[in-house]
Design an enzyme around this catalytic site. Sequence first.
Site, PDB file in Angstrom:
ATOM      1  N   SER A  12      -9.697  -2.626  -4.203  1.00 23.83           N
ATOM      2  CA  SER A  12      -9.825  -1.622  -4.927  1.00 23.83           C
ATOM      3  C   SER A  12      -9.562  -1.729  -6.562  1.00 23.83           C
ATOM      4  CB  SER A  12      -8.956  -0.401  -4.354  1.00 23.83           C
ATOM      5  OG  SER A  12      -7.528  -0.904  -4.297  1.00 23.83           O
ATOM      6  N   GLU A  14      -8.296  -0.068 -10.380  1.00 26.28           N
ATOM      7  CA  GLU A  14      -7.533   1.066 -10.965  1.00 26.28           C
ATOM      8  C   GLU A  14      -7.948   1.195 -12.244  1.00 26.28           C
ATOM      9  OE1 GLU A  14      -3.331   1.723  -9.959  1.00 26.28           O
ATOM     10  OE2 GLU A  14      -2.984   2.053 -12.190  1.00 26.28           O
ATOM     11  N   ASP A 106       6.769   8.987 -14.433  1.00 27.53           N
ATOM     12  CA  ASP A 106       8.138   8.839 -15.238  1.00 27.53           C
ATOM     13  C   ASP A 106       7.944   9.885 -16.212  1.00 27.53           C
ATOM     14  OD1 ASP A 106       9.127   6.324 -14.258  1.00 27.53           O
ATOM     15  OD2 ASP A 106       7.327   5.173 -14.829  1.00 27.53           O
ATOM     16  N   PHE A 213       4.919  -4.351 -20.370  1.00 33.38           N
ATOM     17  CA  PHE A 213       4.848  -3.428 -18.888  1.00 33.38           C
ATOM     18  C   PHE A 213       5.892  -3.851 -17.978  1.00 33.38           C
ATOM     19  CE2 PHE A 213      -0.043  -2.992 -19.129  1.00 33.38           C
ATOM     20  CZ  PHE A 213       0.053  -1.934 -20.002  1.00 33.38           C
ATOM     21  N   HIS A 263      -5.467  -4.614  -4.596  1.00 35.42           N
ATOM     22  CA  HIS A 263      -5.546  -3.330  -5.512  1.00 35.42           C
ATOM     23  C   HIS A 263      -5.607  -3.963  -7.095  1.00 35.42           C
ATOM     24  CE1 HIS A 263      -5.653   0.762  -7.029  1.00 35.42           C
ATOM     25  NE2 HIS A 263      -4.650   0.704  -7.778  1.00 35.42           N
TER      26      HIS A 263
HETATM   27  P1  FAD Z   1       9.629   7.503  -5.934  1.00 30.38           P
HETATM   28  O1  FAD Z   1       9.119   6.922  -4.598  1.00 30.38           O
HETATM   29  O2  FAD Z   1       9.944   9.056  -6.007  1.00 30.38           O
HETATM   30  O3  FAD Z   1      10.837   6.869  -6.141  1.00 30.38           O
HETATM   31  C1  FAD Z   1      11.201   6.689  -7.570  1.00 30.38           C
HETATM   32  C2  FAD Z   1      12.741   6.282  -7.726  1.00 30.38           C
HETATM   33  O4  FAD Z   1      13.664   6.990  -6.935  1.00 30.38           O
HETATM   34  C3  FAD Z   1      13.035   5.011  -6.768  1.00 30.38           C
HETATM   35  O5  FAD Z   1      14.142   4.118  -7.424  1.00 30.38           O
HETATM   36  C4  FAD Z   1      13.667   5.501  -5.530  1.00 30.38           C
HETATM   37  O6  FAD Z   1      14.270   4.317  -4.845  1.00 30.38           O
HETATM   38  C5  FAD Z   1      14.285   6.682  -5.823  1.00 30.38           C
HETATM   39  N1  FAD Z   1      14.316   7.694  -4.925  1.00 30.38           N
HETATM   40  C6  FAD Z   1      13.231   8.014  -4.035  1.00 30.38           C
HETATM   41  N2  FAD Z   1      13.622   9.091  -3.126  1.00 30.38           N
HETATM   42  C7  FAD Z   1      15.108   9.381  -3.345  1.00 30.38           C
HETATM   43  C8  FAD Z   1      15.972  10.280  -2.894  1.00 30.38           C
HETATM   44  N3  FAD Z   1      15.580  11.060  -2.072  1.00 30.38           N
HETATM   45  N4  FAD Z   1      17.178  10.095  -3.632  1.00 30.38           N
HETATM   46  C9  FAD Z   1      17.646   9.246  -4.512  1.00 30.38           C
HETATM   47  N5  FAD Z   1      16.519   8.522  -4.919  1.00 30.38           N
HETATM   48  C10 FAD Z   1      15.276   8.403  -4.432  1.00 30.38           C
HETATM   49  N6  FAD Z   1       3.026   6.403 -13.172  1.00 30.38           N
HETATM   50  C11 FAD Z   1       2.479   7.439 -13.914  1.00 30.38           C
HETATM   51  O7  FAD Z   1       2.897   8.295 -14.567  1.00 30.38           O
HETATM   52  N7  FAD Z   1       0.755   7.578 -13.558  1.00 30.38           N
HETATM   53  C12 FAD Z   1       0.404   6.878 -12.951  1.00 30.38           C
HETATM   54  O8  FAD Z   1      -0.882   7.108 -12.551  1.00 30.38           O
HETATM   55  C13 FAD Z   1       0.936   5.869 -12.097  1.00 30.38           C
HETATM   56  N8  FAD Z   1       0.335   5.084 -11.185  1.00 30.38           N
HETATM   57  C14 FAD Z   1       1.050   4.313 -10.388  1.00 30.38           C
HETATM   58  C15 FAD Z   1       0.314   3.498  -9.403  1.00 30.38           C
HETATM   59  C16 FAD Z   1       0.972   2.573  -8.731  1.00 30.38           C
HETATM   60  C17 FAD Z   1       0.193   1.807  -7.559  1.00 30.38           C
HETATM   61  C18 FAD Z   1       2.313   2.248  -8.948  1.00 30.38           C
HETATM   62  C19 FAD Z   1       2.933   1.135  -8.103  1.00 30.38           C
HETATM   63  C20 FAD Z   1       3.118   3.134  -9.958  1.00 30.38           C
HETATM   64  C21 FAD Z   1       2.432   3.938 -10.630  1.00 30.38           C
HETATM   65  N9  FAD Z   1       2.869   4.672 -11.558  1.00 30.38           N
HETATM   66  C22 FAD Z   1       2.451   5.532 -12.340  1.00 30.38           C
HETATM   67  C23 FAD Z   1       4.533   4.452 -11.919  1.00 30.38           C
HETATM   68  C24 FAD Z   1       5.626   5.288 -10.940  1.00 30.38           C
HETATM   69  O9  FAD Z   1       5.118   6.857 -11.525  1.00 30.38           O
HETATM   70  C25 FAD Z   1       6.939   5.011 -11.167  1.00 30.38           C
HETATM   71  O10 FAD Z   1       7.100   3.332 -10.966  1.00 30.38           O
HETATM   72  C26 FAD Z   1       7.961   5.859 -11.140  1.00 30.38           C
HETATM   73  O11 FAD Z   1       9.217   5.597 -11.673  1.00 30.38           O
HETATM   74  C27 FAD Z   1       8.075   5.994  -9.376  1.00 30.38           C
HETATM   75  O12 FAD Z   1       7.187   6.686  -8.943  1.00 30.38           O
HETATM   76  P2  FAD Z   1       7.350   6.596  -7.251  1.00 30.38           P
HETATM   77  O13 FAD Z   1       6.129   7.326  -6.862  1.00 30.38           O
HETATM   78  O14 FAD Z   1       7.333   5.248  -6.719  1.00 30.38           O
HETATM   79  O15 FAD Z   1       8.679   7.455  -7.235  1.00 30.38           O
END
Ligand code: FAD
Length: 285
Positions: A12, A14, A106, A213, A263
Site C-alpha cells: 500500500s 501513503e 498529535d 521526522f 506500507h
Molecule cells: P494511540 O494509539 O492513542 O497512542 C498514543 C499514545 O498514548 C501512545 O504512547 C500509547 O501508548 C498511549 N496510550 C494509548 N492509550 C492509552 C491509555 N488508555 N492510557 C494512557 N496512555 C495511552 N498523525 C496525524 O496527525 N495524521 C496522520 O494522518 C497520521 N498518520 C499516521 C499513520 C501511521 C501508519 C502511523 C504509524 C502514524 C500516523 N500519524 C499520523 C502519527 C500518529 O498520529 C502519532 O504517532 C500519534 O502520536 C499517536 O497516534 P496513535 O493513533 O498511535 O495513538
Amino acid sequence: MDKPNQYAQQCSFEFFPPKTEQAADNLRDTINKLAKLKPGFCSVTFGAGGSTREKTFETVVEIQENTGIEAAPHISCIASTKDNIRAVLQAYQAKGIRHVVALRGDMPSGMMCAGEFHYANELVEFIRNETGSHFHIEVAAYPEVHPQATNAKADLINFKHKVDAGANAAITQYFYNPDAYFRFVDDCTKLGISIPIAPGIMPITNYTQLSRFSESCGAEIPRWVRKRLEMFGDDRLAIRAFGVDVVTELCRRLLEQGVPGLHFYTLNQSEACLAIWKNLGLESN
Ligand code: FAD
C-alpha cells in the site's frame, strides 16, 4: 523470495493531501505511476488537528474514483468531537469508502483542546458503534515504542486496546531495524493479537527531512546509516542510491519472513518506491 506477486497484492502507498494546484498535479502523476503496481490500497493522511480535513476527503475520493484502487482516509481524533467524526464517516460512506486508518493524531503546537476522544482505541470503538462492519479499520503500531508511551509493555497493551476495540489491521511506524518489528509481532502474538501488522516503509531520499521526522516520531536511524548519510552531504544522488539499497534490503528481509504487506510512506514521490519495487523483483505484477 518464493512468490513475490503474493506480496505485491498487499502493498500500500501513503500520500499527503496537496496544498497547491501544482502539488495536486504532481501527486496525480505519482499516483498514476504507483497505481500500475496494483497496490492493495492507498491511504491519505490527515493534518494535525484536522487542518487538512477537506483536502484529505477530496484526495481520497479522487484516488478511488480515478484509479479504482481502494482509498483509505486517515482519521485523527485530536480536537474532534463525536459529531465531527460522525459527519466525516457519513460523508465517506456516501462516497463508497470502506477503509480507514484510525489515529489519535498529535496536538498541533499552540492547540490546547484534545477533543472528545483521548486515545485511538476510543475512536476505533466509536467507528464500530456508528458504522458496524462497514469500514476495514487500520490502526498504528510502534515496533520501536511510541515516544509518549510509559514503557514498551504499556505501549503494547495500549495497542491491544485498539485491536480489542475492533481494528482489523495495523500499519507500523517506519523503522530501519527489522528485529524491532519481528520482536514486536512476536510480543503481539503472545498477547493473542492476530491481526495483520504491515511494516511501514520510509524510503530514504532526504537526510535532513528524515532526521527531523525520526526525532519527532521516535524512529531510530541506525548509526551506520546515519554516518553514511552525513558523509554524502548535499550529494542527493548518492543519498538516493544508498537509500534505495538500504531500504530494498530491509524490505527483502521483511518479505522473506512473510510480512503481510509493505506500507510505503511515499511523501508523494514515486521514484524511490519504484526503484525499490524493481530491485525486489515485484515489478512484473
Ligand atoms: P494511540 O494509539 O492513542 O497512542 C498514543 C499514545 O498514548 C501512545 O504512547 C500509547 O501508548 C498511549 N496510550 C494509548 N492509550 C492509552 C491509555 N488508555 N492510557 C494512557 N496512555 C495511552 N498523525 C496525524 O496527525 N495524521 C496522520 O494522518 C497520521 N498518520 C499516521 C499513520 C501511521 C501508519 C502511523 C504509524 C502514524 C500516523 N500519524 C499520523 C502519527 C500518529 O498520529 C502519532 O504517532 C500519534 O502520536 C499517536 O497516534 P496513535 O493513533 O498511535 O495513538
